[in-house]
Design a protein around this motif. Structure first.
Motif, PDB file in Angstrom:
ATOM      1  N   ASN A  18       0.824  -1.288   0.090  1.00 27.49           N
ATOM      2  CA  ASN A  18      -0.004   0.214  -0.187  1.00 27.49           C
ATOM      3  C   ASN A  18       1.006   0.976  -0.007  1.00 27.49           C
ATOM      4  O   ASN A  18       0.531   2.170  -0.387  1.00 27.49           O
ATOM      5  N   HIS A  19       2.253   1.212   0.665  1.00 25.05           N
ATOM      6  CA  HIS A  19       2.598   2.100   0.570  1.00 25.05           C
ATOM      7  C   HIS A  19       3.431   2.474  -0.150  1.00 25.05           C
ATOM      8  O   HIS A  19       3.913   3.609  -0.894  1.00 25.05           O
ATOM      9  N   GLU A  20       4.103   1.229  -1.000  1.00 27.01           N
ATOM     10  CA  GLU A  20       4.985   0.854  -1.863  1.00 27.01           C
ATOM     11  C   GLU A  20       4.103   2.007  -3.816  1.00 27.01           C
ATOM     12  O   GLU A  20       4.445   2.528  -4.694  1.00 27.01           O
ATOM     13  N   ARG A  21       2.793   1.200  -3.690  1.00 27.50           N
ATOM     14  CA  ARG A  21       1.522   2.134  -4.570  1.00 27.50           C
ATOM     15  C   ARG A  21       1.820   3.545  -4.157  1.00 27.50           C
ATOM     16  O   ARG A  21       1.899   4.021  -5.491  1.00 27.50           O
ATOM     17  N   LYS A  22       2.064   4.412  -3.500  1.00 25.29           N
ATOM     18  CA  LYS A  22       1.994   5.979  -3.397  1.00 25.29           C
ATOM     19  C   LYS A  22       3.308   6.260  -4.084  1.00 25.29           C
ATOM     20  O   LYS A  22       3.732   7.218  -4.079  1.00 25.29           O
ATOM     21  N   VAL A  23       4.576   5.353  -3.309  1.00 25.64           N
ATOM     22  CA  VAL A  23       5.782   5.200  -4.424  1.00 25.64           C
ATOM     23  C   VAL A  23       5.628   5.861  -5.653  1.00 25.64           C
ATOM     24  O   VAL A  23       6.206   6.050  -5.978  1.00 25.64           O
ATOM     25  N   CYS A  24       5.253   5.175  -6.615  1.00 25.39           N
ATOM     26  CA  CYS A  24       5.291   4.527  -7.677  1.00 25.39           C
ATOM     27  C   CYS A  24       4.791   6.327  -8.354  1.00 25.39           C
ATOM     28  O   CYS A  24       5.243   6.130  -9.656  1.00 25.39           O
ATOM     29  N   ASP A  25       3.767   7.217  -7.443  1.00 29.12           N
ATOM     30  CA  ASP A  25       3.115   8.192  -7.804  1.00 29.12           C
ATOM     31  C   ASP A  25       3.569   9.603  -7.445  1.00 29.12           C
ATOM     32  O   ASP A  25       3.083  10.473  -7.779  1.00 29.12           O
ATOM     33  N   ASP A  26       5.295   9.299  -6.883  1.00 25.74           N
ATOM     34  CA  ASP A  26       5.349  10.726  -6.301  1.00 25.74           C
ATOM     35  C   ASP A  26       6.767  10.137  -6.135  1.00 25.74           C
ATOM     36  O   ASP A  26       7.872   9.231  -5.173  1.00 25.74           O
ATOM     37  N   TYR A  27       7.664  10.624  -7.267  1.00 22.83           N
ATOM     38  CA  TYR A  27       8.507  10.965  -6.694  1.00 22.83           C
ATOM     39  C   TYR A  27      10.117  11.351  -5.410  1.00 22.83           C
ATOM     40  O   TYR A  27      11.134  10.499  -5.417  1.00 22.83           O
ATOM     41  N   ASP A  28       9.698  11.793  -4.806  1.00 23.94           N
ATOM     42  CA  ASP A  28      10.608  12.384  -3.533  1.00 23.94           C
ATOM     43  C   ASP A  28      10.365  11.185  -2.889  1.00 23.94           C
ATOM     44  O   ASP A  28      11.500  10.452  -2.300  1.00 23.94           O
ATOM     45  N   MET A  29       9.077  10.170  -2.856  1.00 21.14           N
ATOM     46  CA  MET A  29       8.508   9.113  -1.912  1.00 21.14           C
ATOM     47  C   MET A  29       9.586   8.409  -2.877  1.00 21.14           C
ATOM     48  O   MET A  29      10.043   6.855  -1.522  1.00 21.14           O
ATOM     49  N   ARG A  30       9.640   8.054  -4.287  1.00 19.36           N
ATOM     50  CA  ARG A  30      10.436   6.944  -4.726  1.00 19.36           C
ATOM     51  C   ARG A  30      11.782   7.435  -4.681  1.00 19.36           C
ATOM     52  O   ARG A  30      12.869   6.363  -3.981  1.00 19.36           O
ATOM     53  N   MET A  31      12.562   8.092  -4.568  1.00 25.19           N
ATOM     54  CA  MET A  31      14.105   8.664  -4.853  1.00 25.19           C
ATOM     55  C   MET A  31      14.115   8.081  -2.696  1.00 25.19           C
ATOM     56  O   MET A  31      15.843   8.133  -3.119  1.00 25.19           O
TER      57      MET A  31
END
Length: 269
Positions: A74-87
């Motif tokens: 559920n958190h990783e799905r948010k990471v998909c859409d948020d560049y800062d979270m992904r980095m």
């Protein structure tokens, strides 16, 4: 326990031997899956361990439930859409791998239940990995539509050979602790009832040996992994490129919705 460990909330600490620190993953999620905070803590703990003069060896374990079933999707799905979270997640994944490789203290992992994703990375990157025979492992990246990043592309071919590494990383099939020992992916597999005592026995033996001799032996052996750093960096970058693309989003959505993923066969490389 010293103040250096007081900031950690989802890692618990005890001393089964005066010079052995045992780190227990303690997540509020099912099967010890990693919250965003836990993922950060597991990536940061190795600097504190390395700087602690009171310990000579480390055990990392998941307690009586599971080692860790990997990231919270559920958190990783948010990471998909948020560049800062992904980095941020990519930085933490890199810090976990290099942190365990470069930590001067010998690390013993003790794993039962499930270990997936960042969980299996922490098991396999330990200098000595001890697992329950009935433990369950999976790299799992391909299952959610992203490239195998983390640790596997640099470590698994060295441990179990390219043929087995390709099979399990491309199919994302699960396998047991007994199978992991058979193919050489872990140091040893034992009955679940023996796991904790065996880990303490091995870590205590390490803690009582000449510390510089062990640390420099680990340091030089891990040059095999350091020389593969370009492979790791590329795999990690491609993994997180996938999280931001259509396959990663579809893979995670399908997993969360308990359906089969549908990928376009025409996706360019």
């Amino acid at each position: 326990m010293t103040d250096r460990y007081s900031r950690y909330e989802q890692l618990k600490f005890d001393r089964p031997h005066p010079r052995v620190l045992r780190i227990t993953i303690s997540s509020p999620l099912k099967l010890n899956a990693m919250t965003a905070r836990l993922h950060r803590e597991v990536s940061e703990i190795w600097r504190d361990v390395d700087d602690d003069p009171s310990i000579s060896a480390v055990i990392i374990t998941g307690g009586q439930n599971s080692f860790s079933a990997g990231g919270d999707l559920n958190h990783e799905r948010k990471v998909c859409d948020d560049y800062d979270m992904r980095m941020q997640a990519m930085k933490e994944a890199r810090d976990l791998v290099y942190g365990m490789i470069n930590c001067s203290k010998p690390i013993v992992s003790a794993a039962r239940g499930w270990a997936v994703g960042a969980g299996i990375a922490a098991v396999m990157l330990a200098d000595i990995s001890i697992v329950a025979k009935d433990a369950n492992f999976s790299d799992g990246h391909a299952k959610i539509g992203v490239a195998a990043g983390d640790h596997a592309t640099i470590l698994w071919p060295l441990l179990c050979g390219m043929a087995k590494a390709k099979y399990y990383l491309l199919t994302a099939d699960s396998f047991t602790g007994a199978e992991a020992e058979r193919i050489g992916l872990v140091s040893m597999a034992v009955d679940d009832a023996e796991l904790d005592d065996k880990a303490v026995q091995v870590a205590s033996k390490l803690a009582e040996q000449a510390p510089a001799a062990l640390r420099w032996t680990k340091h030089t052996l891990n040059h095999w992994l350091r020389q593969a750093a370009p492979i790791f960096d590329a795999s990690l970058a491609l993994e997180f490129t996938g999280f931001g693309g259509p396959e990663g989003k579809e893979g995670i959505d399908a997993f969360l919705q308990k359906r089969k993923a549908s990928y376009s066969p025409d996706t360019p490389f």
